[in-house]
Design a protein around this motif. Structure first.
Motif, PDB file in Angstrom:
ATOM      1  N   SER A  39       1.572   1.680   1.068  1.00  0.00           N
ATOM      2  CA  SER A  39       0.127   0.652   0.702  1.00  0.00           C
ATOM      3  C   SER A  39      -0.442  -0.711   1.119  1.00  0.00           C
ATOM      4  O   SER A  39      -1.635  -1.503   1.169  1.00  0.00           O
ATOM      5  N   ARG A  42      -3.843  -0.852   2.592  1.00  0.00           N
ATOM      6  CA  ARG A  42      -4.397  -1.242   2.403  1.00  0.00           C
ATOM      7  C   ARG A  42      -5.571  -1.833   2.895  1.00  0.00           C
ATOM      8  O   ARG A  42      -7.013  -2.514   2.901  1.00  0.00           O
ATOM      9  N   THR A  64      -5.782   4.006  -0.791  1.00  0.00           N
ATOM     10  CA  THR A  64      -4.703   3.647  -0.508  1.00  0.00           C
ATOM     11  C   THR A  64      -4.429   4.783   0.395  1.00  0.00           C
ATOM     12  O   THR A  64      -4.746   5.616   0.182  1.00  0.00           O
TER      13      THR A  64
END
Length: 210
Positions: A39, A42, A64
Motif C-alpha cells: 500500500s 499507492r 492499491t
C-alpha cells in the motif's frame, strides 16, 4: 470398540480441521502483511494511472498495488531463479511463447525497451513458457537478432498457471509492472508497443520512489 474408533476418527478429523484453520489464518495474515507493505506504493500507482494511454492505454494500473507471486523459472544458464532475485529493480515481467503470435509481435519492442532502460534500476524479465521443442524459442530470438533480453524460461509453464490462479489471467501475452519491493503496480493482458514513448513514460514513473 466401534465407539472408540469413531471417537478416534472424530478427534483426528477435528485436528485436521484445526491445523487447516491455523494454516489458513497465517496465510491470510501473511498476505495481509504483504498487502499492507504494498500500500506504500499507492502514490507511484496514482502517478502512473494518467500515463496509461496511447500505446499503453490497455494497461490496468492498480489503485492499491498487489503482492506479486514469487514466480520460479530458469535463468539464462538454465539454473533456477525467482522474481525475488531481482528485488531492488523495477521490472516489466512478460510471459511469451512461440505459439502466441501477439507475443512474438511485441518481442522486438521488449528488446528495445531493455536496451534503452535496462540497468541497475530496471529490467525486462521475459519468460518463455513453451513446453515443447525447447530449442525453438532461442532459435527464434537469434534469427531476429533479439539480443538485449536475457533468456528466461519455464518449460512447465507453471508461471502462467500461478498468475492465472492469483490474478485470473486467461490469455497471452501478459505483462506485469513490478516495483523494486516486489509489488505489482500494473498488469496488461495483451500486447503493447513497449518501445514507444508512452511505454517509457509509464515505466519511468514506475521506477520512482513513493
Amino acid at each position: 470398540m466401534r465407539s472408540r474408533l469413531k471417537l478416534t476418527a472424530a478427534v483426528g478429523a477435528f485436528a485436521l480441521v484445526a491445523v487447516a484453520g491455523v494454516a489458513a489464518f497465517y496465510s491470510v495474515a501473511g498476505n495481509a502483511g504483504n498487502s499492507a507493505s504494498c500500500s506504500a506504493a499507492r502514490p507511484v500507482a496514482a502517478r502512473m494511472a494518467p500515463l496509461a494511454r496511447g500505446d499503453v492505454a490497455a494497461v490496468q494500473v492498480h489503485g492499491t498495488p498487489l503482492p506479486t507471486p514469487d514466480l520460479a523459472f530458469n535463468g539464462p544458464d538454465g539454473t533456477p531463479t525467482t522474481l525475488s532475485a531481482f528485488r531492488g529493480k523495477t521490472l516489466l515481467v512478460n510471459l511469451w511463447a512461440t505459439w502466441c503470435p501477439p507475443c512474438l509481435k511485441e518481442m522486438p519492442a521488449l528488446d528495445a525497451l531493455q536496451s534503452a532502460l535496462g540497468g541497475p534500476d530496471f529490467a525486462v524479465v521475459a519468460i518463455n513458457i513453451d513446453t515443447r521443442n525447447l530449442d525453438k524459442p532461442r532459435a527464434w530470438l537469434d534469427k531476429r537478432k533479439i539480443a538485449a533480453l536475457p533468456y528466461y524460461a519455464d518449460p512447465q509453464a507453471k508461471v502462467f498457471q500461478e498468475l492465472r490462479a492469483a490474478r485470473k489471467v486467461e490469455g497471452m501475452p501478459v505483462s506485469l509492472i513490478v516495483d523494486a519491493q516486489g509489488c505489482e503496480l500494473a498488469i496488461l493482458q495483451g500486447p503493447a508497443d513497449w518501445a514507444s514513448a508512452d511505454a517509457k513514460a509509464l515505466i519511468g514513473v514506475a521506477m520512482t520512489r513513493p
